[in-house]
Structure formats: structure tokens, C-alpha cells
Design a protein around this motif. Structure first.
Motif, short mmCIF file in Angstrom:
data_model
loop_
_atom_site.label_atom_id
_atom_site.label_comp_id
_atom_site.label_asym_id
_atom_site.label_seq_id
_atom_site.Cartn_x
_atom_site.Cartn_y
_atom_site.Cartn_z
N UNK A 6 33.59 35.30 47.44
CA UNK A 6 33.34 34.25 46.44
C UNK A 6 32.36 34.75 45.37
N UNK A 7 31.33 35.46 45.80
CA UNK A 7 30.38 36.02 44.84
C UNK A 7 31.09 37.00 43.90
N UNK A 8 31.95 37.83 44.44
CA UNK A 8 32.71 38.78 43.62
C UNK A 8 33.63 38.04 42.65
N UNK A 9 34.29 37.01 43.12
CA UNK A 9 35.17 36.23 42.24
C UNK A 9 34.38 35.60 41.09
N UNK A 10 33.18 35.12 41.37
CA UNK A 10 32.34 34.54 40.31
C UNK A 10 31.97 35.59 39.27
N UNK A 11 31.75 36.81 39.70
CA UNK A 11 31.40 37.87 38.76
C UNK A 11 32.53 38.13 37.76
N UNK A 12 33.75 37.82 38.14
CA UNK A 12 34.90 38.08 37.27
C UNK A 12 35.29 36.91 36.38
N UNK A 13 34.62 35.77 36.53
CA UNK A 13 35.02 34.57 35.80
C UNK A 13 35.12 34.77 34.29
N UNK A 14 34.22 35.51 33.69
CA UNK A 14 34.21 35.67 32.24
C UNK A 14 34.57 37.08 31.79
N UNK A 15 35.24 37.80 32.66
CA UNK A 15 35.65 39.18 32.33
C UNK A 15 37.17 39.19 32.17
N UNK A 16 37.65 39.41 30.94
CA UNK A 16 39.11 39.49 30.75
C UNK A 16 39.68 40.74 31.41
N UNK A 17 40.72 40.56 32.19
CA UNK A 17 41.37 41.67 32.88
C UNK A 17 42.77 41.81 32.29
N UNK A 18 43.09 42.99 31.74
CA UNK A 18 44.40 43.17 31.12
C UNK A 18 45.54 43.02 32.13
N UNK A 19 46.62 42.40 31.67
CA UNK A 19 47.80 42.22 32.52
C UNK A 19 49.02 42.50 31.66
N UNK A 20 49.74 43.61 31.88
CA UNK A 20 49.59 44.53 33.00
C UNK A 20 48.30 45.34 32.85
#
Length: 179
Positions: A6-20
Motif C-alpha cells: 500500500x505504501x508503494x502504491x501511494x508513492x505512485x499516485x502522482x507519477x505518470x507511467x507510460x502505457x505501453x
């Protein structure tokens, strides 16, 4: 373990991840997020028995070194692991082998980045095991980044060549990775 995830998921909340997923694009996102240049550098000799990846932070830049002798997919994961240390704010982990011998005297850091003043180094993290909390967190975060990006690397990027059909996509479906 669920608290860590859950802590790791929170760290990614505002980080855009390219897809693909595209590693170069994600590195540009990380550089913008940190407000400083990020340089990826293949470094032969980072492998079993030594860190397979290394992050060096100086006041105005980040450098990530990875083993070029591994598979493209593994190299991508190594880089994501080091970027995960950045996202997590990890600042300790300088191991004794890397501390031995200042750069000016031909130490490990001097061989990696000979133009870098060793007194400017703020953080050095090198993964040699998964036994510390920071290493486990970086490993989970790296896996989450890739899982959130979709199943396939962008064309020309790391691939699962040699696997029949879309084996990795089917494994991701079975494990219920988000697409």
C-alpha cells in the motif's frame, strides 16, 4: 507485506507511467519529478557477486548504472529498482566495498564516474541482496511500476523474445496484474 505494498502504491499516485511502457519516457518522467537530469549508464561488471544496479546521486543529477550483460527485461527491472529507491527517498545503503578507496585513489566510484568529485556524492545505493527493508520496498515498487504500465514493452524496447505466443501476457492475466 500488504502495508508495504500500500505504501508503494501511494508513492505512485502522482507519477505518470507510460502505457505501453517505455523506459526512456519513464526516466524523463522521473527526471522531471526530481527536477534534475537522470543519466542511465550501462556498466560492465555489475553482476552476480556485485550490485547489478547502482544509483549515485549528486546535488544536481542522478546516475543509474546497470549490468548490460543481462537480458533487456532484467536490465529494465534493474533500472526501475534504482528509480524506486529515488521515489522512496532512500538515502542510505553505501556498502563497505564501494566506500573502500576514494575516487581520487582509483576506488570503485572513481572507476565508475571518473569525472565526478567524490565529495559531491549525496547517495550511493547498490543492490547486492534483498534482505533490507529498503531493498524489499524498491523491489515491490519496481514491479508495481511495470505492472501498471500494461503488458508489453513499446516497440524496440525490452521484450520477451523467444517465448512462445504472448506467454508473459498470459502470466500477467493469471496473476491478475492490472492492465
Amino acid at each position: 507485506m500488504s502495508r508495504l505494498r500500500r505504501r508503494c502504491e501511494r508513492r505512485l499516485e502522482n507519477i505518470p507511467i507510460p502505457n505501453p511502457f517505455d523506459l526512456d519516457t519513464f526516466c524523463a518522467v522521473m527526471a522531471a519529478h526530481r527536477g534534475r537530469p537522470l543519466t542511465l549508464q550501462p556498466m560492465p561488471g555489475l553482476s552476480a557477486g556485485a550490485p547489478c544496479g547502482l544509483w549515485i546521486s549528486v546535488p544536481d543529477a542522478d546516475y543509474v548504472f546497470y549490468d548490460p550483460g543481462t537480458s533487456r527485461l532484467h536490465a529494465e527491472h534493474i533500472v526501475l529498482h534504482e528509480l524506486s529507491h529515488m521515489l522512496s527517498g532512500h538515502t542510505t545503503g553505501l556498502n563497505a566495498d564501494l566506500q573502500a578507496g576514494p575516487a581520487a585513489d582509483g576506488g570503485v566510484i572513481g572507476r565508475l564516474v571518473p569525472d565526478l568529485d567524490p565529495t559531491t556524492i549525496e547517495t550511493i545505493l547498490g543492490r547486492t541482496s534483498y534482505t533490507t527493508a529498503q531493498e524489499r520496498e524498491a523491489e515491490i515498487l519496481a514491479s508495481l511500476i511495470r505492472a501498471r504500465s500494461g503488458r508489453r514493452p513499446a516497440a524496440g524496447r525490452l521484450s520477451h523474445a523467444g517465448l512462445p505466443g504472448d506467454t508473459l501476457g498470459r502470466v500477467a492475466d493469471v496473476l491478475k496484474f492490472p492492465s
